[in-house]
Design an enzyme around this catalytic site. Structure first.
Site, PDB file in Angstrom:
ATOM      1  N   PHE A 126      85.197  45.313  63.417  1.00 45.28           N
ATOM      2  CA  PHE A 126      85.427  44.215  64.359  1.00 45.28           C
ATOM      3  C   PHE A 126      84.570  43.041  63.896  1.00 45.28           C
ATOM      4  CE2 PHE A 126      84.748  41.996  68.442  1.00 45.28           C
ATOM      5  CZ  PHE A 126      86.069  41.871  68.846  1.00 45.28           C
ATOM      6  N   ASP A 195      78.977  52.255  65.744  1.00 38.41           N
ATOM      7  CA  ASP A 195      79.575  51.521  66.858  1.00 38.41           C
ATOM      8  C   ASP A 195      80.620  52.433  67.496  1.00 38.41           C
ATOM      9  OD1 ASP A 195      81.256  49.903  68.455  1.00 38.41           O
ATOM     10  OD2 ASP A 195      80.852  48.124  67.243  1.00 38.41           O
ATOM     11  N   TYR A 220      83.247  48.940  78.978  1.00 36.56           N
ATOM     12  CA  TYR A 220      84.398  48.424  79.729  1.00 36.56           C
ATOM     13  C   TYR A 220      85.738  48.931  79.218  1.00 36.56           C
ATOM     14  CZ  TYR A 220      83.682  44.944  76.003  1.00 36.56           C
ATOM     15  OH  TYR A 220      83.443  44.323  74.791  1.00 36.56           O
ATOM     16  N   LYS A 221      85.723  49.763  78.169  1.00 29.91           N
ATOM     17  CA  LYS A 221      86.975  50.315  77.664  1.00 29.91           C
ATOM     18  C   LYS A 221      87.222  51.677  78.317  1.00 29.91           C
ATOM     19  CE  LYS A 221      86.340  47.901  73.238  1.00 29.91           C
ATOM     20  NZ  LYS A 221      87.256  46.776  73.460  1.00 29.91           N
ATOM     21  N   ARG A 369      99.184  47.266  69.893  1.00 36.89           N
ATOM     22  CA  ARG A 369      98.217  48.340  70.161  1.00 36.89           C
ATOM     23  C   ARG A 369      98.506  48.964  71.532  1.00 36.89           C
ATOM     24  NH1 ARG A 369      92.021  47.148  69.645  1.00 36.89           N
ATOM     25  NH2 ARG A 369      92.537  46.134  71.601  1.00 36.89           N
TER      26      ARG A 369
END
Length: 399
Positions: A126, A195, A220-221, A369
């Site tokens: 990312f 990560d 938050y995922k 996605r």
């Protein structure tokens, strides 16, 4: 009813995690974007109301002690720990993922010693992780070298100080081999920083078991902590007394209220803290984590693989031939909890899907996605999503 619809009903009937769905605020939309923002757990609004009205509104400053605000970063870290395979006392919650990546990577380089002058970073990472790795290299006087994860073992040398890797690729959903890569990094005498943003809450991680040195992740995922909920930092117990954070703050001081000019780091995980924690977001996260009570991460992983397998089967049945290409590896040991499909006009295709009640997301230039959160996504959702995708792509292609 199609054969796939019947199978979806059978699979949902046998789903041992189906009862968890009622612990989330859901509507008729098929929500397959939990790999960007998890759904709202039903316990959160009431908890936040109490935090705002009673803890803040009535107790005010007393809540730092009486409501446990001061100890929240470590307390909530201990709730996350079992989800990533860590014993208590090694995770502190606070700050953003980006800030924690910076703390972890610079701390790892400092642990490695001055004689090691190179940092390796996942070349497919990312973008923010890459930016931060570049900054960390400048700060510490190291050279930064981007390397594809598969090429890391060959790239390691006695120059390597630390390696920053993603457990799951955010675009393709590829799961990288954390145990093997961590072992390779250690064999070279370097430190491994992982990560976990796209793996924590979706699959077993095994931080302690596999000897990971430092790790970071968002909440938050798949952990459903809410937009902008605080991230976390894992520092392996063996490193804690030597962890030298590049962001020392009064919250990580051994005597935070002593207000002494000289910095002395707190013992244990709290030395990963920096400044005053974001209490509203942090306590919303704490309430959200209650949905994990009684849930096995192994059971979550089993359902995740079943959901993604079934989705691929449905895509093969419903989607016109040649309109999509699956970027996510088929082997289970290489797959996270998302499916990435390449197709022409992906941006417009996703907009049409959302208009028809199937919510995923789009990554430039051509990737759809779909994230599968096993606690609230069912097999009926999967079949419906693939059917609608087939309809949309049939219209777009004119078939």
């Amino acid at each position: 009813m199609s054969d796939l619809s019947s199978r979806a009903r059978e699979l949902d009937s046998a789903d041992g995690l189906a009862h968890k769905r009622k612990e989330f605020v859901l509507d008729e939309v098929v929500y397959l974007d939990g790999n960007s923002l998890g759904a709202l757990p039903v316990a959160v609004p009431g908890r936040l109301d109490d935090v705002v009205r009673r803890q803040w509104g009535e107790l005010r400053i007393r809540s730092w002690d009486e409501s446990g605000w001061w100890t929240a970063p470590e307390r909530i870290g201990d709730r996350i720990a079992p989800l990533v395979g860590a014993a208590a006392g090694q995770i502190v919650v606070g700050d953003s993922t980006s800030v924690n990546v910076f703390k972890a990577l610079v701390g790892a380089v400092r642990l490695a010693g001055e004689e090691r002058d190179e940092i390796l970073v996942d070349a497919t990472t990312f973008p923010t992780d890459g930016y931060l790795a570049e900054s960390a290299a400048r700060l510490t006087g190291r050279t930064l070298r981007p390397v594809d994860p598969a090429e890391v073992p060959a790239a390691l040398s006695d120059r390597t100080a630390a390696v920053l890797l993603n457990h799951v690729d955010y675009r393709t959903g590829r799961l990288h081999d954390l145990p093997a890569l961590t072992a390779a990094v250690h064999a070279a005498g370097a430190l491994a920083v992982w990560d976990l943003c796209h793996s924590a809450g979706a699959l077993p991680v095994g931080l302690d078991e596999h000897g990971v040195d430092l790790a970071v992740g968002c909440t938050y995922k798949y952990l459903n902590g809410g937009p902008g909920s605080p991230a976390y930092l894992y520092v392996r117990r063996a490193h804690q007394d030597r962890f030298d954070s590049p962001l020392p703050g009064w919250n990580s001081h051994a005597e935070p209220f002593g207000m002494r000019p000289a910095y002395e780091p707190a013992p244990g995980a709290p030395r990963g803290r920096v400044g005053t924690p974001d209490i509203l977001s942090m306590l919303a996260l704490e309430a959200a984590l209650e949905v994990w009570e009684g849930v096995s991460v192994d059971a979550v992983r089993a359902k995740s693989l079943a959901l993604t397998d079934f989705f691929l089967e449905c895509v093969a049945a419903y989607v016109p031939d040649g309109t999509v290409e699956c970027l996510t590896p088929r082997p289970h040991e290489q797959r996270g909890s998302q499916i990435a499909l390449r197709c022409d006009g992906a941006d417009g295709v996703m907009r049409r899907l959302i208009e028809r009640g199937v919510v995923g997301d789009f990554r430039r230039p051509d990737v759809l996605r779909f994230g599968f959160t096993p606690l609230y996504v069912g097999f009926g959702d999967v079949e419906r999503a693939a059917a609608v995708l087939g309809e949309v792509l049939g219209e777009v292609s004119g078939s």
